[in-house]
Scaffold this active site. Structure first.
Site, short mmCIF file in Angstrom:
data_model
loop_
_atom_site.label_atom_id
_atom_site.label_comp_id
_atom_site.label_asym_id
_atom_site.label_seq_id
_atom_site.Cartn_x
_atom_site.Cartn_y
_atom_site.Cartn_z
CE LYS A 11 48.56 42.03 36.77
NZ LYS A 11 46.63 40.76 36.55
NE ARG A 86 46.98 41.63 30.72
CZ ARG A 86 46.39 41.86 32.28
NH1 ARG A 86 46.90 43.14 31.63
NH2 ARG A 86 44.81 41.49 32.42
NE ARG A 169 40.34 39.25 32.79
CZ ARG A 169 39.81 39.47 34.18
NH1 ARG A 169 39.25 39.07 34.47
NH2 ARG A 169 41.05 40.05 34.97
#
Ligand code: AMP
Length: 232
Positions: A11, A86, A169
């Protein structure tokens, strides 16, 4: 436009490239939060500790940061979001903010990479301590060794790129991505295979977003988005 994808999916790299190519800003909440975490304040200290665990920062804090930035500098020709939203709450907040600013709903592009590929990329990722340029020990080594090609800054590993934190993560991404994808499906959602060479991914991204990269209120955007939704 929103770049969705697990940590290590590219990203940041693709967002920065598109930003230069299209001349529109790229807003990375991860970068902003890391900047805030460097501050020598109690809030900076707390943020530093949280980021080091790989957990998500709370919605209220992240939305406040994004809201302040967009209200201060409303996007004229568009904006790329890297790492935001998110969660569903953040997506709903973004819709409200964009409508307040008279802007259309965003298009969401999912950079899809296999779990193996993500681990390989994240553990080899190095970043210039001075300018933030991102390298990779195997796929994009610096020609100046442990120094940045641009400014000679030291290349360091992010605190949250250690194996234990990487796994956390990736788990975070697994749990928050499904509802988010569902939220954007139908409005303008595209998944692209991002395991490939960064240049190939960039070209595909450009084909998708270029029709939308004009005045966000223009007919061109609307036509581009119609074609885009049809292809999803
Ligand atoms: P990134 O650079 O996008 O991988 O983000 C690095 C870290 O910043 C994440 O592991 C989270 O702790 C935090 N972060 C970045 N963006 C968000 C977001 N939209 N919501 C919550 N936490 C975020």
């Amino acid at each position: 436009m929103i770049l969705l994808g697990a940590p290590g999916s590219g990203k940041g790299t693709q967002g920065a490239w598109l930003s230069r190519r299209l001349g529109i800003p790229c807003l990375s909440t991860g970068e902003i939060l890391r900047g805030e975490a460097k501050r020598n304040t109690p809030a900076g200290f707390r943020l530093r500790q949280l980021l080091a665990t790989g957990a998500l920062v709370d919605d209220e804090t992240v939305c406040a940061v994004v809201g302040a930035r967009l209200r201060r500098e409303p996007p004229v020709r568009g904006v790329i979001f890297d790492g935001f939203p998110r969660t569903l709450q953040q997506a709903e907040f973004l819709d409200g903010l964009l409508s307040e600013l008279g802007l259309p709903r965003p298009i969401a592009i999912h950079l899809d990479v296999s779990a193996d590929g993500l681990l390989r990329r994240l553990s080899g990722r190095r970043q210039c301590a001075a300018c933030g340029e991102v390298y990779n020990l195997s796929s994009r080594p610096s020609s100046r060794g442990s120094r940045c090609e641009k400014d000679g800054g030291a290349l360091i590993q992010r605190d949250d790129d250690t194996e234990e934190v990487i796994l956390r993560r990736l788990q975070e991404f697994e749990s928050y991505s499904a509802p988010l994808i569902e939220y954007y499906e139908g409005v303008g959602y595209r998944r692209i295979a991002a395991d490939r060479e960064p240049k190939v991914v960039s070209e595909e991204l450009l084909e998708i977003v270029e029709p939308a990269a004009f005045d966000p209120r223009s007919e061109v955007l609307l036509e581009g988005r119609a074609a885009f939704s049809g292809a999803a």
